[in-house]
Design a protein around this motif. Structure first.
Motif, PDB file in Angstrom:
ATOM      1  N   GLU A 153       5.371   6.993   4.559  1.00 33.65           N
ATOM      2  CA  GLU A 153       6.850   5.390   4.990  1.00 33.65           C
ATOM      3  C   GLU A 153       5.748   4.902   5.645  1.00 33.65           C
ATOM      4  O   GLU A 153       6.676   3.828   5.396  1.00 33.65           O
ATOM      5  N   ARG A 154       4.317   4.205   4.802  1.00 34.84           N
ATOM      6  CA  ARG A 154       3.954   3.527   6.048  1.00 34.84           C
ATOM      7  C   ARG A 154       3.855   3.002   4.169  1.00 34.84           C
ATOM      8  O   ARG A 154       4.216   1.598   4.557  1.00 34.84           O
ATOM      9  N   LEU A 155       4.285   2.933   3.232  1.00 35.03           N
ATOM     10  CA  LEU A 155       4.511   2.912   1.845  1.00 35.03           C
ATOM     11  C   LEU A 155       5.421   2.000   1.421  1.00 35.03           C
ATOM     12  O   LEU A 155       5.323   0.671   1.227  1.00 35.03           O
ATOM     13  N   MET A 156       6.790   2.299   2.007  1.00 40.04           N
ATOM     14  CA  MET A 156       7.899   1.829   2.285  1.00 40.04           C
ATOM     15  C   MET A 156       8.369   1.027   2.610  1.00 40.04           C
ATOM     16  O   MET A 156       8.963  -0.629   2.969  1.00 40.04           O
ATOM     17  N   ARG A 157       7.664   0.976   4.618  1.00 36.04           N
ATOM     18  CA  ARG A 157       8.059   0.183   5.220  1.00 36.04           C
ATOM     19  C   ARG A 157       6.991  -1.591   5.045  1.00 36.04           C
ATOM     20  O   ARG A 157       8.064  -2.626   5.193  1.00 36.04           O
ATOM     21  N   ASN A 158       5.678  -0.947   4.674  1.00 32.51           N
ATOM     22  CA  ASN A 158       5.051  -2.107   5.233  1.00 32.51           C
ATOM     23  C   ASN A 158       4.663  -2.446   2.908  1.00 32.51           C
ATOM     24  O   ASN A 158       4.574  -4.078   3.446  1.00 32.51           O
ATOM     25  N   HIS A 159       4.917  -2.148   2.297  1.00 28.87           N
ATOM     26  CA  HIS A 159       4.962  -2.621   0.443  1.00 28.87           C
ATOM     27  C   HIS A 159       5.958  -2.594   0.276  1.00 28.87           C
ATOM     28  O   HIS A 159       7.120  -3.819  -0.327  1.00 28.87           O
ATOM     29  N   TYR A 160       6.692  -1.246  -0.358  1.00 22.16           N
ATOM     30  CA  TYR A 160       8.360  -1.344  -0.822  1.00 22.16           C
ATOM     31  C   TYR A 160       9.719  -2.063  -0.593  1.00 22.16           C
ATOM     32  O   TYR A 160      10.079  -3.057  -0.991  1.00 22.16           O
ATOM     33  N   ASP A 161      10.262  -1.869   0.498  1.00 24.04           N
ATOM     34  CA  ASP A 161      11.252  -2.810   1.375  1.00 24.04           C
ATOM     35  C   ASP A 161      10.886  -3.695   1.860  1.00 24.04           C
ATOM     36  O   ASP A 161      11.552  -4.977   0.874  1.00 24.04           O
TER      37      ASP A 161
ATOM     38  N   GLY B 227      -3.814  -7.239   0.980  1.00 30.16           N
ATOM     39  CA  GLY B 227      -5.145  -6.686   2.380  1.00 30.16           C
ATOM     40  C   GLY B 227      -5.631  -5.508   2.233  1.00 30.16           C
ATOM     41  O   GLY B 227      -5.167  -4.407   1.887  1.00 30.16           O
ATOM     42  N   GLY B 228      -7.073  -5.758   2.782  1.00 29.39           N
ATOM     43  CA  GLY B 228      -7.562  -4.552   2.436  1.00 29.39           C
ATOM     44  C   GLY B 228      -7.757  -3.603   3.662  1.00 29.39           C
ATOM     45  O   GLY B 228      -7.505  -2.655   3.146  1.00 29.39           O
ATOM     46  N   GLU B 229      -6.962  -4.499   5.291  1.00 27.46           N
ATOM     47  CA  GLU B 229      -6.831  -3.611   6.054  1.00 27.46           C
ATOM     48  C   GLU B 229      -5.231  -2.587   5.895  1.00 27.46           C
ATOM     49  O   GLU B 229      -5.571  -1.301   5.728  1.00 27.46           O
ATOM     50  N   GLU B 230      -4.875  -3.253   5.644  1.00 23.10           N
ATOM     51  CA  GLU B 230      -3.140  -2.110   4.980  1.00 23.10           C
ATOM     52  C   GLU B 230      -3.552  -1.095   3.747  1.00 23.10           C
ATOM     53  O   GLU B 230      -3.731  -0.226   4.457  1.00 23.10           O
ATOM     54  N   PHE B 231      -4.650  -1.390   2.585  1.00 23.06           N
ATOM     55  CA  PHE B 231      -5.008  -0.523   2.125  1.00 23.06           C
ATOM     56  C   PHE B 231      -5.674   0.526   2.465  1.00 23.06           C
ATOM     57  O   PHE B 231      -5.716   1.471   1.983  1.00 23.06           O
ATOM     58  N   SER B 232      -7.373   0.439   3.704  1.00 23.77           N
ATOM     59  CA  SER B 232      -7.531   1.022   3.859  1.00 23.77           C
ATOM     60  C   SER B 232      -7.129   2.215   4.895  1.00 23.77           C
ATOM     61  O   SER B 232      -7.623   3.597   4.995  1.00 23.77           O
ATOM     62  N   ALA B 233      -5.764   2.102   5.273  1.00 27.77           N
ATOM     63  CA  ALA B 233      -4.254   2.695   6.082  1.00 27.77           C
ATOM     64  C   ALA B 233      -4.355   3.433   5.312  1.00 27.77           C
ATOM     65  O   ALA B 233      -4.549   4.957   5.615  1.00 27.77           O
ATOM     66  N   TRP B 234      -3.900   3.011   3.897  1.00 27.74           N
ATOM     67  CA  TRP B 234      -3.185   4.228   2.925  1.00 27.74           C
ATOM     68  C   TRP B 234      -4.340   4.827   2.592  1.00 27.74           C
ATOM     69  O   TRP B 234      -3.749   5.731   2.075  1.00 27.74           O
ATOM     70  N   GLU B 235      -5.689   4.666   2.460  1.00 30.98           N
ATOM     71  CA  GLU B 235      -6.416   5.278   2.347  1.00 30.98           C
ATOM     72  C   GLU B 235      -6.549   6.736   2.578  1.00 30.98           C
ATOM     73  O   GLU B 235      -7.318   7.608   2.730  1.00 30.98           O
ATOM     74  N   ASP B 236      -7.231   6.330   4.046  1.00 31.91           N
ATOM     75  CA  ASP B 236      -6.907   7.269   5.066  1.00 31.91           C
ATOM     76  C   ASP B 236      -5.952   7.856   5.687  1.00 31.91           C
ATOM     77  O   ASP B 236      -6.180   9.122   5.837  1.00 31.91           O
ATOM     78  N   LEU B 237      -5.055   7.478   5.235  1.00 33.16           N
ATOM     79  CA  LEU B 237      -3.574   8.962   5.105  1.00 33.16           C
ATOM     80  C   LEU B 237      -4.006   9.290   4.441  1.00 33.16           C
ATOM     81  O   LEU B 237      -3.399  10.857   4.637  1.00 33.16           O
ATOM     82  N   ALA B 238      -4.197   9.154   3.021  1.00 36.34           N
ATOM     83  CA  ALA B 238      -4.706  10.133   1.524  1.00 36.34           C
ATOM     84  C   ALA B 238      -5.425  11.224   1.893  1.00 36.34           C
ATOM     85  O   ALA B 238      -5.751  12.101   1.654  1.00 36.34           O
TER      86      ALA B 238
END
Length: 349
Positions: A291-299, A270-281
């Motif tokens: 941590e967000r990558l693991m909790r919301n995608h990888y896990d 989803g665009g909202e989650e990916f935008s959060a990743w971009e913002d943190l980067a």
């Protein structure tokens, strides 16, 4: 096939291009002709075979003389040497004749690399199924690979598939500065490792999907792993984040490069989650990004995949790895190794 470990030297007489695609593990490339020379002789052969053989002979003698001086001369008399080319023909014969004249105990691989390749394919279809696997399963960053290293140090039989594949197995798992082996070379390296194992003892391996980067696991291995005994490991989130910061330090220096590799996930997460990743980067808040990558995608993704491939995983023994350092993992590895090897010894008795 011969016992390749019984030779003092194995010479691959093919061109560097052929050698890079696949070769007998442990062989060194001492080509009779290099890539450019090989192409030149082949082109000339189409119009003037005699001139092509003359040119090839000149190149061969010059190259072999250099190889003897730089590589072969250090081997004492009566050393066992195996030489091979594509089909066991002219290139390996040139090497054979020279080495035999010198006095080495030289053998030529019958059928050459082509026969070796056929043997590898045949072995990979059945040989991996001859072992019992203990599969270490757990979420991203929980220390599975490090635990395998500790198990190896503790004396267990460990099959490090990601090490052989030169890839950490995830979307962002490419190892900086290192290329993956070709599929054929991966198969060769994998078979060599399996040949060194004792079938009476368990083989420890990390749970993997069909593909590790661009290479694929053989069906016989994957099926046997999925029918093996599983151990479920985990670690506290702060430890997992720290592990990723250590093992993926290149992304900490350049977080945008990680976002670029993850870009194709945007429609999935989803665009909202990916935008959060971009913002943190963009803010270079890499620990929070990991941590967000693991909790919301990888896990959740890993959980679905694990249940599909190992439906009884929740019944497995569970190990919480509180300390992911080498010193912290070694006692855990020793305990696991003793537990499973003792059980196997009792069965054998």
């Amino acid at each position: 096939m011969q016992n390749f470990d019984s030779y003092d030297l194995i010479i691959d007489a093919r061109s560097p291009r052929e050698y890079e695609e696949d070769h007998i593990p442990g062989a060194i490339n001492l080509p009779v002709v290099d890539n450019a020379e090989y192409a030149e002789v082949g082109t000339l052969h189409r119009t003037d075979p005699l001139a092509a053989y003359q040119l090839g002979a000149r190149y061969s003698l010059m190259n072999i003389a250099r190889h003897i001086e730089q590589h072969v001369a250090k081997y004492p008399a009566k050393s066992r040497i195996l030489v091979y080319c594509f089909r066991g023909g002219k290139r390996s014969k040139v090497w054979f004749d020279v080495l035999d004249t010198i006095g080495y105990r030289v053998e030529k691989l019958k059928g050459g690399w082509k026969a070796y390749r056929r043997w590898v394919n045949e072995e990979m279809a059945t040989f991996p199924a001859g072992f019992r696997y203990v599969v270490v399963s757990g979420p991203t960053g929980c220390g599975k690979t490090r635990l395998l290293g500790a198990l190896h140090q503790a004396g267990a039989q460990v099959l490090d598939l990601e090490g052989i594949a030169t890839h950490r197995g995830s979307i962002i798992g490419a190892v900086p500065g290192k290329n993956q082996p070709t599929q054929k070379m991966f198969d060769s390296l994998l078979l060599r490792q399996l040949k060194q194992f004792d079938p009476a003892r368990p083989v420890w391996v990390e749970s993997e999907s069909k593909k590790i980067g661009k290479v694929q696991l053989p069906d016989a291995l994957l099926e046997r792993m999925r029918g093996g005994f599983t151990v479920s490991v985990d670690a506290p989130m702060p430890q997992r984040v720290q592990l990723l910061r250590e093992d993926y330090a290149h992304f900490e220096q350049d977080p945008q490069s990680m976002i670029d590799r993850l870009a194709f996930l945007r429609p999935l997460i989803g665009g909202e989650e990916f935008s959060a990743w971009e913002d943190l980067a963009a803010r270079r808040e890499v620990p929070a990004l990991f941590e967000r990558l693991m909790r919301n995608h990888y896990d959740p993704t890993y959980r679905r995949s694990t249940l599909r491939n190992y439906p009884d995983i929740d019944k497995s023994p569970k190990v919480m790895l509180e300390d992911l350092s080498a010193e912290g993992l070694l006692p855990v590895a020793r305990e696991l190794r003793a537990q499973f090897d003792v059980a196997d010894d009792a069965k054998a008795a």
